[in-house]
Design a protein around this motif. Sequence first.
Motif, PDB file in Angstrom:
ATOM      1  N   PHE A   2     -11.180  -5.000 -22.478  1.00  9.56           N
ATOM      2  CA  PHE A   2      -9.914  -4.899 -22.930  1.00  9.56           C
ATOM      3  C   PHE A   2      -9.472  -3.259 -23.144  1.00  9.56           C
ATOM      4  CE2 PHE A   2      -6.343  -4.002 -25.957  1.00  9.56           C
ATOM      5  CZ  PHE A   2      -5.308  -4.405 -25.305  1.00  9.56           C
ATOM      6  N   ILE A   3     -10.692  -2.715 -23.827  1.00  4.98           N
ATOM      7  CA  ILE A   3     -10.706  -1.377 -24.062  1.00  4.98           C
ATOM      8  C   ILE A   3     -10.813  -0.669 -22.846  1.00  4.98           C
ATOM      9  CG2 ILE A   3     -11.921   0.639 -25.299  1.00  4.98           C
ATOM     10  CD1 ILE A   3     -12.334  -1.327 -27.755  1.00  4.98           C
ATOM     11  N   GLY A   4     -11.755  -1.202 -21.697  1.00  3.00           N
ATOM     12  CA  GLY A   4     -11.714  -0.636 -20.573  1.00  3.00           C
ATOM     13  C   GLY A   4     -10.433  -0.315 -19.849  1.00  3.00           C
ATOM     14  N   ILE A   5      -9.770  -1.447 -19.790  1.00  3.20           N
ATOM     15  CA  ILE A   5      -8.319  -1.528 -19.263  1.00  3.20           C
ATOM     16  C   ILE A   5      -7.455  -0.662 -19.908  1.00  3.20           C
ATOM     17  CG2 ILE A   5      -6.097  -2.932 -18.977  1.00  3.20           C
ATOM     18  CD1 ILE A   5      -8.143  -5.519 -18.616  1.00  3.20           C
ATOM     19  N   LEU A   6      -7.530  -0.675 -21.235  1.00  5.79           N
ATOM     20  CA  LEU A   6      -6.659   0.403 -22.154  1.00  5.79           C
ATOM     21  C   LEU A   6      -7.192   1.994 -21.605  1.00  5.79           C
ATOM     22  CD1 LEU A   6      -4.662   0.463 -24.181  1.00  5.79           C
ATOM     23  CD2 LEU A   6      -6.583   0.899 -25.992  1.00  5.79           C
ATOM     24  N   ASN A   7      -8.325   2.321 -21.693  1.00  2.29           N
ATOM     25  CA  ASN A   7      -8.956   3.385 -21.105  1.00  2.29           C
ATOM     26  C   ASN A   7      -8.334   3.606 -19.592  1.00  2.29           C
ATOM     27  OD1 ASN A   7     -10.606   3.990 -23.206  1.00  2.29           O
ATOM     28  ND2 ASN A   7     -12.545   3.221 -22.058  1.00  2.29           N
ATOM     29  N   ASN A   8      -8.284   2.912 -18.754  1.00  7.54           N
ATOM     30  CA  ASN A   8      -7.589   3.204 -17.383  1.00  7.54           C
ATOM     31  C   ASN A   8      -6.061   3.547 -17.361  1.00  7.54           C
ATOM     32  OD1 ASN A   8     -10.341   2.906 -16.634  1.00  7.54           O
ATOM     33  ND2 ASN A   8     -10.015   0.928 -15.539  1.00  7.54           N
ATOM     34  N   ILE A  37     -16.219   7.240  -9.445  1.00  7.75           N
ATOM     35  CA  ILE A  37     -17.504   7.461 -10.065  1.00  7.75           C
ATOM     36  C   ILE A  37     -17.865   6.690 -11.260  1.00  7.75           C
ATOM     37  CG2 ILE A  37     -18.675   9.577 -11.299  1.00  7.75           C
ATOM     38  CD1 ILE A  37     -18.199   9.720  -8.383  1.00  7.75           C
ATOM     39  N   GLN A  38     -17.013   6.198 -11.924  1.00  8.30           N
ATOM     40  CA  GLN A  38     -17.377   5.439 -13.128  1.00  8.30           C
ATOM     41  C   GLN A  38     -17.827   4.096 -12.723  1.00  8.30           C
ATOM     42  OE1 GLN A  38     -13.668   4.481 -15.639  1.00  8.30           O
ATOM     43  NE2 GLN A  38     -14.975   3.120 -16.885  1.00  8.30           N
ATOM     44  N   SER A  39     -17.204   3.509 -11.634  1.00 10.29           N
ATOM     45  CA  SER A  39     -17.860   2.374 -10.890  1.00 10.29           C
ATOM     46  C   SER A  39     -19.438   2.403 -10.597  1.00 10.29           C
ATOM     47  CB  SER A  39     -16.890   1.874  -9.904  1.00 10.29           C
ATOM     48  OG  SER A  39     -16.975   2.481  -8.630  1.00 10.29           O
ATOM     49  N   ILE A  40     -19.604   3.478  -9.789  1.00 10.62           N
ATOM     50  CA  ILE A  40     -21.131   3.793  -9.383  1.00 10.62           C
ATOM     51  C   ILE A  40     -22.017   3.850 -10.709  1.00 10.62           C
ATOM     52  CG2 ILE A  40     -22.573   5.472  -8.494  1.00 10.62           C
ATOM     53  CD1 ILE A  40     -20.419   6.124  -6.521  1.00 10.62           C
ATOM     54  N   ILE A  41     -21.566   4.515 -11.723  1.00 13.82           N
ATOM     55  CA  ILE A  41     -22.225   4.689 -12.842  1.00 13.82           C
ATOM     56  C   ILE A  41     -22.390   3.260 -13.668  1.00 13.82           C
ATOM     57  CG2 ILE A  41     -22.428   5.469 -15.325  1.00 13.82           C
ATOM     58  CD1 ILE A  41     -22.962   7.703 -12.709  1.00 13.82           C
ATOM     59  N   LEU A  87     -18.539  -1.675 -28.695  1.00 16.11           N
ATOM     60  CA  LEU A  87     -17.095  -1.286 -28.863  1.00 16.11           C
ATOM     61  C   LEU A  87     -16.863   0.095 -29.092  1.00 16.11           C
ATOM     62  CD1 LEU A  87     -15.473  -4.068 -31.184  1.00 16.11           C
ATOM     63  CD2 LEU A  87     -15.458  -3.867 -28.788  1.00 16.11           C
ATOM     64  N   ILE A  88     -17.779   0.934 -29.744  1.00 21.88           N
ATOM     65  CA  ILE A  88     -17.900   2.184 -29.584  1.00 21.88           C
ATOM     66  C   ILE A  88     -18.052   2.941 -28.620  1.00 21.88           C
ATOM     67  CG2 ILE A  88     -18.967   4.298 -30.970  1.00 21.88           C
ATOM     68  CD1 ILE A  88     -19.386   2.650 -33.349  1.00 21.88           C
ATOM     69  N   LEU A  89     -18.895   2.356 -27.535  1.00 24.67           N
ATOM     70  CA  LEU A  89     -19.253   2.938 -26.188  1.00 24.67           C
ATOM     71  C   LEU A  89     -18.095   2.890 -25.376  1.00 24.67           C
ATOM     72  CD1 LEU A  89     -23.226   1.932 -25.987  1.00 24.67           C
ATOM     73  CD2 LEU A  89     -22.036   4.109 -26.355  1.00 24.67           C
ATOM     74  N   ALA A  90     -17.249   1.694 -25.533  1.00 21.59           N
ATOM     75  CA  ALA A  90     -16.174   1.545 -24.664  1.00 21.59           C
ATOM     76  C   ALA A  90     -15.207   2.241 -24.886  1.00 21.59           C
ATOM     77  CB  ALA A  90     -15.987  -0.015 -24.844  1.00 21.59           C
ATOM     78  N   THR A  91     -15.042   2.892 -26.074  1.00 23.83           N
ATOM     79  CA  THR A  91     -13.950   3.810 -26.278  1.00 23.83           C
ATOM     80  C   THR A  91     -14.406   5.328 -26.011  1.00 23.83           C
ATOM     81  OG1 THR A  91     -14.502   3.879 -28.570  1.00 23.83           O
ATOM     82  CG2 THR A  91     -12.790   2.407 -28.277  1.00 23.83           C
ATOM     83  N   LEU A  92     -15.552   5.668 -25.804  1.00 24.48           N
ATOM     84  CA  LEU A  92     -15.979   6.920 -25.530  1.00 24.48           C
ATOM     85  C   LEU A  92     -15.134   7.635 -24.572  1.00 24.48           C
ATOM     86  CD1 LEU A  92     -19.628   7.186 -26.238  1.00 24.48           C
ATOM     87  CD2 LEU A  92     -18.019   8.127 -27.734  1.00 24.48           C
ATOM     88  N   THR A 151     -12.168   7.315 -23.495  1.00 20.59           N
ATOM     89  CA  THR A 151     -10.869   7.540 -23.975  1.00 20.59           C
ATOM     90  C   THR A 151     -10.802   8.970 -24.958  1.00 20.59           C
ATOM     91  OG1 THR A 151     -10.009   5.377 -23.495  1.00 20.59           O
ATOM     92  CG2 THR A 151      -8.790   6.950 -25.054  1.00 20.59           C
ATOM     93  N   LEU A 152     -11.781   8.888 -25.796  1.00 20.13           N
ATOM     94  CA  LEU A 152     -12.021   9.902 -26.866  1.00 20.13           C
ATOM     95  C   LEU A 152     -12.353  11.102 -26.091  1.00 20.13           C
ATOM     96  CD1 LEU A 152     -13.817   8.012 -29.686  1.00 20.13           C
ATOM     97  CD2 LEU A 152     -11.547   8.324 -29.508  1.00 20.13           C
ATOM     98  N   CYS A 153     -13.057  11.394 -25.208  1.00 19.89           N
ATOM     99  CA  CYS A 153     -13.278  12.447 -24.320  1.00 19.89           C
ATOM    100  C   CYS A 153     -12.227  13.080 -23.696  1.00 19.89           C
ATOM    101  CB  CYS A 153     -14.499  12.325 -23.477  1.00 19.89           C
ATOM    102  SG  CYS A 153     -16.155  12.017 -24.330  1.00 19.89           S
ATOM    103  N   ILE A 154     -11.129  12.307 -23.535  1.00 23.46           N
ATOM    104  CA  ILE A 154     -10.089  12.967 -22.844  1.00 23.46           C
ATOM    105  C   ILE A 154      -9.101  14.003 -23.576  1.00 23.46           C
ATOM    106  CG2 ILE A 154      -7.607  12.317 -21.766  1.00 23.46           C
ATOM    107  CD1 ILE A 154      -8.757   9.768 -20.889  1.00 23.46           C
TER     108      ILE A 154
END
Length: 182
Positions: free
Chosen positions: A31-37, A56-60, A172-177, A179-182
């Motif tokens: 869900f956080i991934g969807i929210l990030n996008n 790029i995100q999909s390759i990584i 969960l923290i890694l999933a939000t990174l 968004t936090l970097c934006i």
Amino acid sequence: MKKSIELVINQSNHIVHPIMIVALTSLAAKFIGILNNSIIANRFGTSKELDVFLAIQSIIDLTVALITITLGVVFVPEYIELINKGRNRAKELTDNLFSFLLSATLIVTLTLVIFANPLLTLFFNFDAQTKILAKNLFYFSSLSVMPFVLASLFTNILNSYKQFTFPAVVTLILATLPTLCI
């Protein structure tokens, strides 16, 4: 028969809690991934830049998944077996695996960086200017492979000790990174 049913129920109750923790945090991470996008699309619009970011995100993500899924399937049962035989053998396995993962992940990451141009050409139809942006983002994003692989190793070690909450929170923290970097 009644004793067997009670045993199954007791064992089921014992694993339901860890399963729920992992399932709910995995769902939250998706869900956080969807929210990030969504946040990225809202902030930057749907554009070539967003296409590049998602490509790029999909390759990584695929690279990390290929390494970490195999790690979880193979490592945890072997690690648990070695713990039962003696902690020194389990520690030796962890040390060897840690060294191997560092080397293998470094080689995979360097290979991705060296072959970024052909990979981007093969999988994505970017114009010349967008390809330059993609290559630069790819170089930068490649740095994230190693921390995610090592986090997976430590998560698997903690899971083998039936510690599920901390790794779930780290997920969960890694999933939000992003968004936090934006």
